[in-house]
Design a protein around this motif. Structure first.
Motif, PDB file in Angstrom:
ATOM      1  N   ALA A   8      -5.043  42.200   6.308  1.00  0.00           N
ATOM      2  CA  ALA A   8      -3.482  41.656   6.758  1.00  0.00           C
ATOM      3  C   ALA A   8      -3.516  39.641   6.523  1.00  0.00           C
ATOM      4  CB  ALA A   8      -3.904  41.114   8.148  1.00  0.00           C
ATOM      5  N   SER A   9      -2.183  39.764   5.871  1.00  0.00           N
ATOM      6  CA  SER A   9      -1.886  38.258   5.213  1.00  0.00           C
ATOM      7  C   SER A   9      -1.086  37.845   4.239  1.00  0.00           C
ATOM      8  CB  SER A   9      -2.517  38.745   3.550  1.00  0.00           C
ATOM      9  OG  SER A   9      -2.815  37.772   2.436  1.00  0.00           O
ATOM     10  N   ARG A  10      -0.211  36.920   4.461  1.00  0.00           N
ATOM     11  CA  ARG A  10       0.587  36.245   4.951  1.00  0.00           C
ATOM     12  C   ARG A  10       0.778  35.337   3.890  1.00  0.00           C
ATOM     13  NH1 ARG A  10       3.554  36.281   9.248  1.00  0.00           N
ATOM     14  NH2 ARG A  10       2.287  36.988  11.626  1.00  0.00           N
ATOM     15  N   PRO A  11       2.063  35.354   3.592  1.00  0.00           N
ATOM     16  CA  PRO A  11       2.799  34.441   2.478  1.00  0.00           C
ATOM     17  C   PRO A  11       2.119  32.981   2.122  1.00  0.00           C
ATOM     18  CG  PRO A  11       4.232  35.523   2.592  1.00  0.00           C
ATOM     19  CD  PRO A  11       3.128  36.149   3.322  1.00  0.00           C
ATOM     20  N   LEU A  12       1.907  32.275   1.139  1.00  0.00           N
ATOM     21  CA  LEU A  12       1.511  31.154   1.033  1.00  0.00           C
ATOM     22  C   LEU A  12       2.734  29.920   0.554  1.00  0.00           C
ATOM     23  CD1 LEU A  12      -1.661  30.883  -0.610  1.00  0.00           C
ATOM     24  CD2 LEU A  12      -1.619  30.335   1.604  1.00  0.00           C
ATOM     25  N   PRO A  13       3.002  28.144   1.309  1.00  0.00           N
ATOM     26  CA  PRO A  13       3.505  28.239   1.089  1.00  0.00           C
ATOM     27  C   PRO A  13       3.990  27.478  -1.334  1.00  0.00           C
ATOM     28  CG  PRO A  13       2.078  26.794   2.473  1.00  0.00           C
ATOM     29  CD  PRO A  13       2.122  28.351   2.941  1.00  0.00           C
ATOM     30  N   PRO A  14       4.415  27.519  -1.700  1.00  0.00           N
ATOM     31  CA  PRO A  14       4.795  27.195  -2.997  1.00  0.00           C
ATOM     32  C   PRO A  14       4.054  25.932  -3.668  1.00  0.00           C
ATOM     33  CG  PRO A  14       7.106  27.511  -2.065  1.00  0.00           C
ATOM     34  CD  PRO A  14       5.902  26.949  -1.044  1.00  0.00           C
ATOM     35  N   SER A  15       3.337  25.183  -2.416  1.00  0.00           N
ATOM     36  CA  SER A  15       2.805  24.411  -2.892  1.00  0.00           C
ATOM     37  C   SER A  15       1.180  24.378  -3.035  1.00  0.00           C
ATOM     38  CB  SER A  15       2.804  22.807  -2.125  1.00  0.00           C
ATOM     39  OG  SER A  15       2.637  23.753  -0.620  1.00  0.00           O
ATOM     40  N   GLN A  16       0.739  25.422  -2.631  1.00  0.00           N
ATOM     41  CA  GLN A  16      -0.391  26.411  -2.591  1.00  0.00           C
ATOM     42  C   GLN A  16      -0.667  27.284  -3.334  1.00  0.00           C
ATOM     43  OE1 GLN A  16      -2.259  26.834   2.060  1.00  0.00           O
ATOM     44  NE2 GLN A  16      -0.421  25.014   2.585  1.00  0.00           N
ATOM     45  N   CYS A  17       0.476  27.404  -4.060  1.00  0.00           N
ATOM     46  CA  CYS A  17       0.070  28.218  -4.803  1.00  0.00           C
ATOM     47  C   CYS A  17       0.475  28.982  -6.249  1.00  0.00           C
ATOM     48  CB  CYS A  17       2.190  29.413  -4.820  1.00  0.00           C
ATOM     49  SG  CYS A  17       1.987  31.312  -5.376  1.00  0.00           S
ATOM     50  N   SER A  18      -0.851  29.100  -6.779  1.00  0.00           N
ATOM     51  CA  SER A  18      -0.485  29.256  -8.536  1.00  0.00           C
ATOM     52  C   SER A  18       0.476  30.119  -8.993  1.00  0.00           C
ATOM     53  CB  SER A  18      -2.490  28.063  -8.303  1.00  0.00           C
ATOM     54  OG  SER A  18      -3.305  29.931  -8.968  1.00  0.00           O
ATOM     55  N   SER A  19       0.173  30.817  -8.635  1.00  0.00           N
ATOM     56  CA  SER A  19       1.121  31.907  -8.853  1.00  0.00           C
ATOM     57  C   SER A  19       2.241  31.375 -10.157  1.00  0.00           C
ATOM     58  CB  SER A  19       1.775  33.066  -8.019  1.00  0.00           C
ATOM     59  OG  SER A  19       2.891  34.114  -8.983  1.00  0.00           O
ATOM     60  N   ALA A  20       2.413  32.027 -11.265  1.00  0.00           N
ATOM     61  CA  ALA A  20       3.473  32.011 -12.534  1.00  0.00           C
ATOM     62  C   ALA A  20       4.971  32.548 -11.586  1.00  0.00           C
ATOM     63  CB  ALA A  20       2.887  32.424 -13.513  1.00  0.00           C
ATOM     64  N   VAL A  21       4.623  33.481 -11.126  1.00  0.00           N
ATOM     65  CA  VAL A  21       6.005  34.150 -10.333  1.00  0.00           C
ATOM     66  C   VAL A  21       6.500  33.590  -9.056  1.00  0.00           C
ATOM     67  CG1 VAL A  21       6.149  36.473 -11.663  1.00  0.00           C
ATOM     68  CG2 VAL A  21       4.267  36.176  -9.219  1.00  0.00           C
ATOM     69  N   GLY A  22       5.158  33.069  -8.219  1.00  0.00           N
ATOM     70  CA  GLY A  22       5.458  32.234  -6.950  1.00  0.00           C
ATOM     71  C   GLY A  22       5.534  33.037  -6.067  1.00  0.00           C
ATOM     72  N   PHE A  23       4.324  34.099  -5.785  1.00  0.00           N
ATOM     73  CA  PHE A  23       3.515  34.625  -4.638  1.00  0.00           C
ATOM     74  C   PHE A  23       2.381  34.995  -4.750  1.00  0.00           C
ATOM     75  CE2 PHE A  23       3.472  38.615  -2.439  1.00  0.00           C
ATOM     76  CZ  PHE A  23       4.167  38.462  -0.948  1.00  0.00           C
ATOM     77  N   CYS A  24       1.781  34.297  -3.433  1.00  0.00           N
ATOM     78  CA  CYS A  24      -0.208  34.683  -2.399  1.00  0.00           C
ATOM     79  C   CYS A  24       0.255  34.436  -1.919  1.00  0.00           C
ATOM     80  CB  CYS A  24       0.038  32.970  -3.382  1.00  0.00           C
ATOM     81  SG  CYS A  24      -0.123  32.100  -5.518  1.00  0.00           S
ATOM     82  N   THR A  25      -1.136  35.092  -1.285  1.00  0.00           N
ATOM     83  CA  THR A  25      -0.859  35.353   0.345  1.00  0.00           C
ATOM     84  C   THR A  25      -2.435  34.652   0.442  1.00  0.00           C
ATOM     85  OG1 THR A  25      -1.652  37.361  -0.085  1.00  0.00           O
ATOM     86  CG2 THR A  25       0.818  37.508   0.506  1.00  0.00           C
TER      87      THR A  25
END
Length: 143
Positions: A19-36
């Motif tokens: 089970a995983s939730r998206p992280l806010p952009p400030s906590q995400c290092s993804s080049a495409v803006g999506f981290c969980t």
């Protein structure tokens, strides 16, 4: 108790749920803006995080909203160490949110260095909450 031992390969069969939730952009290092960030139950019980690296729309006109993606996963079992994996997956953003991925375990750390294997993920993205849930199964060697 990290999974069922298969001594013929020196590997363990692992399985459980995620089970995983998206992280806010400030906590995400993804080049495409999506981290969980979330958790795993079962054989790899512990913390789980994912960073999406690329998004490729389906080339099939008959499957609008289906995307292919790559990324990386970090699994931190409660029994110690960490596992690093490379994700290759597909998700239906235009329909039912179904998701499937192959996570190739490429290494580990903190006592799990040299770990390798794979996880197959099968799940669903809830478009309203952003929650991604599903199950995993696979085989990990060197744990």
């Amino acid at each position: 108790a990290h999974g069922d031992r298969d001594d013929s390969h020196g590997c363990r069969h692992v399985y459980g749920h995620y089970a995983s939730r998206p992280l806010p952009p400030s906590q995400c290092s993804s080049a495409v803006g999506f981290c969980t960030s979330g958790s795993l139950t079962g054989s790899l019980r512990g913390a789980y995080s994912f960073v999406m690296d690329t998004i490729i729309p389906s080339p099939q006109a008959t499957t609008p909203g289906v995307i292919y993606y790559t990324g990386s996963s970090l699994m931190q079992p409660t029994w110690g160490g960490s596992l690093v994996g490379t994700d290759n997956g597909v998700i239906d953003l235009g329909g039912n949110g179904k998701q499937a991925a192959m996570v190739t375990i490429t290494d580990g750390a903190d006592g799990l260095s040299g770990a390798h294997g794979y996880l197959l993920l099968r799940g669903n993205l809830d478009a309203t909450t952003g929650l991604v849930t599903g199950d995993y199964s696979g085989e990990i060697c060197g744990i």
